[in-house]
Write a protein that holds these residues in place. Sequence first.
Motif, PDB file in Angstrom:
ATOM      1  N   VAL A 138       0.222  18.733  11.839  1.00 26.40           N
ATOM      2  CA  VAL A 138      -1.227  18.723  12.032  1.00 26.40           C
ATOM      3  C   VAL A 138      -1.941  18.089  10.845  1.00 26.40           C
ATOM      4  O   VAL A 138      -3.152  17.870  10.892  1.00 26.40           O
ATOM      5  CB  VAL A 138      -1.758  20.155  12.258  1.00 26.40           C
ATOM      6  CG1 VAL A 138      -1.204  20.726  13.545  1.00 26.40           C
ATOM      7  CG2 VAL A 138      -1.402  21.054  11.081  1.00 26.40           C
ATOM      8  N   GLY A 139      -1.186  17.816   9.754  1.00 24.90           N
ATOM      9  CA  GLY A 139      -1.807  17.189   8.599  1.00 24.90           C
ATOM     10  C   GLY A 139      -2.129  15.732   8.870  1.00 24.90           C
ATOM     11  O   GLY A 139      -1.635  15.116   9.817  1.00 24.90           O
ATOM     12  N   GLU A 140      -2.971  15.165   8.030  1.00 25.01           N
ATOM     13  CA  GLU A 140      -3.408  13.791   8.236  1.00 25.01           C
ATOM     14  C   GLU A 140      -2.787  12.863   7.196  1.00 25.01           C
ATOM     15  O   GLU A 140      -2.592  13.241   6.040  1.00 25.01           O
ATOM     16  CB  GLU A 140      -4.941  13.706   8.152  1.00 25.01           C
ATOM     17  CG  GLU A 140      -5.643  14.440   9.279  1.00 25.01           C
ATOM     18  CD  GLU A 140      -7.147  14.203   9.254  1.00 25.01           C
ATOM     19  OE1 GLU A 140      -7.636  13.677   8.227  1.00 25.01           O
ATOM     20  OE2 GLU A 140      -7.812  14.528  10.245  1.00 25.01           O
ATOM     21  N   TYR A 141      -2.497  11.660   7.641  1.00 26.79           N
ATOM     22  CA  TYR A 141      -2.029  10.613   6.739  1.00 26.79           C
ATOM     23  C   TYR A 141      -3.211  10.091   5.926  1.00 26.79           C
ATOM     24  O   TYR A 141      -4.370  10.194   6.331  1.00 26.79           O
ATOM     25  CB  TYR A 141      -1.403   9.463   7.534  1.00 26.79           C
ATOM     26  CG  TYR A 141      -0.120   9.824   8.237  1.00 26.79           C
ATOM     27  CD1 TYR A 141       1.104   9.672   7.592  1.00 26.79           C
ATOM     28  CD2 TYR A 141      -0.129  10.293   9.550  1.00 26.79           C
ATOM     29  CE1 TYR A 141       2.287   9.993   8.243  1.00 26.79           C
ATOM     30  CE2 TYR A 141       1.042  10.619  10.204  1.00 26.79           C
ATOM     31  CZ  TYR A 141       2.254  10.468   9.544  1.00 26.79           C
ATOM     32  OH  TYR A 141       3.423  10.783  10.184  1.00 26.79           O
ATOM     33  N   GLU A 142      -2.872   9.483   4.767  1.00 24.84           N
ATOM     34  CA  GLU A 142      -3.931   8.934   3.926  1.00 24.84           C
ATOM     35  C   GLU A 142      -3.373   7.774   3.103  1.00 24.84           C
ATOM     36  O   GLU A 142      -2.310   7.900   2.482  1.00 24.84           O
ATOM     37  CB  GLU A 142      -4.490  10.006   2.988  1.00 24.84           C
ATOM     38  CG  GLU A 142      -5.605   9.504   2.089  1.00 24.84           C
ATOM     39  CD  GLU A 142      -6.071  10.567   1.104  1.00 24.84           C
ATOM     40  OE1 GLU A 142      -6.994  10.283   0.319  1.00 24.84           O
ATOM     41  OE2 GLU A 142      -5.484  11.675   1.118  1.00 24.84           O
ATOM     42  N   VAL A 143      -4.074   6.645   3.114  1.00 21.13           N
ATOM     43  CA  VAL A 143      -3.716   5.511   2.261  1.00 21.13           C
ATOM     44  C   VAL A 143      -4.363   5.740   0.902  1.00 21.13           C
ATOM     45  O   VAL A 143      -5.594   5.808   0.793  1.00 21.13           O
ATOM     46  CB  VAL A 143      -4.183   4.180   2.869  1.00 21.13           C
ATOM     47  CG1 VAL A 143      -3.955   3.033   1.886  1.00 21.13           C
ATOM     48  CG2 VAL A 143      -3.442   3.902   4.176  1.00 21.13           C
ATOM     49  N   PHE A 196       0.869  -1.190   0.000  1.00 20.09           N
ATOM     50  CA  PHE A 196       0.000   0.000   0.000  1.00 20.09           C
ATOM     51  C   PHE A 196       0.905   1.238   0.000  1.00 20.09           C
ATOM     52  O   PHE A 196       2.076   1.175   0.382  1.00 20.09           O
ATOM     53  CB  PHE A 196      -0.952   0.004   1.200  1.00 20.09           C
ATOM     54  CG  PHE A 196      -0.292   0.281   2.518  1.00 20.09           C
ATOM     55  CD1 PHE A 196      -0.161   1.576   3.012  1.00 20.09           C
ATOM     56  CD2 PHE A 196       0.213  -0.772   3.293  1.00 20.09           C
ATOM     57  CE1 PHE A 196       0.450   1.818   4.231  1.00 20.09           C
ATOM     58  CE2 PHE A 196       0.818  -0.531   4.503  1.00 20.09           C
ATOM     59  CZ  PHE A 196       0.945   0.770   4.976  1.00 20.09           C
ATOM     60  N   GLU A 197       0.322   2.344  -0.463  1.00 22.86           N
ATOM     61  CA  GLU A 197       1.049   3.618  -0.493  1.00 22.86           C
ATOM     62  C   GLU A 197       0.380   4.588   0.473  1.00 22.86           C
ATOM     63  O   GLU A 197      -0.850   4.700   0.519  1.00 22.86           O
ATOM     64  CB  GLU A 197       1.061   4.218  -1.904  1.00 22.86           C
ATOM     65  CG  GLU A 197       1.921   3.415  -2.871  1.00 22.86           C
ATOM     66  CD  GLU A 197       2.017   4.067  -4.241  1.00 22.86           C
ATOM     67  OE1 GLU A 197       1.478   5.199  -4.391  1.00 22.86           O
ATOM     68  OE2 GLU A 197       2.613   3.467  -5.151  1.00 22.86           O
ATOM     69  N   LEU A 198       1.233   5.287   1.211  1.00 17.14           N
ATOM     70  CA  LEU A 198       0.762   6.199   2.252  1.00 17.14           C
ATOM     71  C   LEU A 198       1.189   7.622   1.891  1.00 17.14           C
ATOM     72  O   LEU A 198       2.367   7.870   1.625  1.00 17.14           O
ATOM     73  CB  LEU A 198       1.355   5.805   3.608  1.00 17.14           C
ATOM     74  CG  LEU A 198       0.978   6.708   4.789  1.00 17.14           C
ATOM     75  CD1 LEU A 198      -0.501   6.540   5.138  1.00 17.14           C
ATOM     76  CD2 LEU A 198       1.855   6.368   6.004  1.00 17.14           C
ATOM     77  N   ARG A 199       0.214   8.540   1.877  1.00 12.05           N
ATOM     78  CA  ARG A 199       0.546   9.953   1.670  1.00 12.05           C
ATOM     79  C   ARG A 199       0.895  10.564   3.016  1.00 12.05           C
ATOM     80  O   ARG A 199       0.112  10.520   3.963  1.00 12.05           O
ATOM     81  CB  ARG A 199      -0.617  10.713   1.037  1.00 12.05           C
ATOM     82  CG  ARG A 199      -0.310  12.215   0.863  1.00 12.05           C
ATOM     83  CD  ARG A 199      -1.445  12.973   0.208  1.00 12.05           C
ATOM     84  NE  ARG A 199      -1.583  12.598  -1.188  1.00 12.05           N
ATOM     85  CZ  ARG A 199      -2.705  12.197  -1.753  1.00 12.05           C
ATOM     86  NH1 ARG A 199      -3.802  12.079  -1.010  1.00 12.05           N
ATOM     87  NH2 ARG A 199      -2.754  11.884  -3.035  1.00 12.05           N
TER      88      ARG A 199
END
Length: 244
Positions: free
Chosen positions: A198-203, A189-192
Amino acid sequence: MISYNDSPLTQLPQVSIPFDDLRRRMAEFSVKFDSFIERARKRVLEERNEYKARISEVHEEQRSTSAQVASLRSALSAHRNLVSREAAEKAEMNAQIDQLQTRHAAQQQTRDTLRQQIAATQSAIDHKLQAQREYARKLDGQARLNGPELLFWETYLGVRIEGAGDEGRIRVVYLFPPSSRKAKREATFELRVPDTTVGEYEVVYSRPRLDQDKVARVVRRLNETRQIGVLLKGMRGLFAEDME
C-alpha cells in the motif's frame, strides 16, 4: 509618855519560828529547784540539739529531693528529646515510604505502559512483516511477469537497473544514442521502493534534473497501476524530451 504595855500589839501571843528548819527547807528547795532548772536546761539543750539534727535531716532531705527532682527533670527532658527525635525519624521514614510507594507506582505504570508499547510495536512489526512477505510474494510474481519486459528494455532500449546503495532504493540508468555534441549520453534516476503493497513509490533523484510536476505525474501513474513498465517508459520519455 505612851505606854505600850496595854497595847494589843504587846498582847499578841509569842510565836516560835523555827529558822533552822526553814533554812533547811529553803536549802532543800534550792537544791530541788536547781536540779529542776538543770534538768530543764538539759531537756531544752537536748530538744534544741534534736531540733538542729532534725533541721539538718530536713535540709539533707530537701537537698536529696532537689537532686532527685533535678535528675527527674533531666530524665524527662532527655525523654522528651528522645520522643521528639523518634517522632521526627518516624515522620522522615513515613515520607521516604511514601516516596518509595509513589516511585513504585510510577515504575509499575511505566512498566505497564512499556508492555503496552512493546505489545503494540510487536503487533505492528508482525503486521509489517506479514505485509512485507505478501509484498515480496507479489513482487516475485510481478518479477516473473516483468522479467521478459525488463529484458526487452535492457536489450533494445538501453535501460539498466542496479542497486543504489540503499535497500529501499533502486537506480535506473538510460543510455541514449550519441548526438553531435556527445558520443555517449546517459540519464539516471533513483526510485524509493515502499515496504508494503500500500506504500507509494517516489523518485528521489534524477540526473539531468527533470520537471518535478511531470515526474510526479509519472510516479502517480506507477502508484495507480503498480506496473514498472509505466515508470520506465514515462521517465525515458521525460529524459528524451529534456535532451532534445
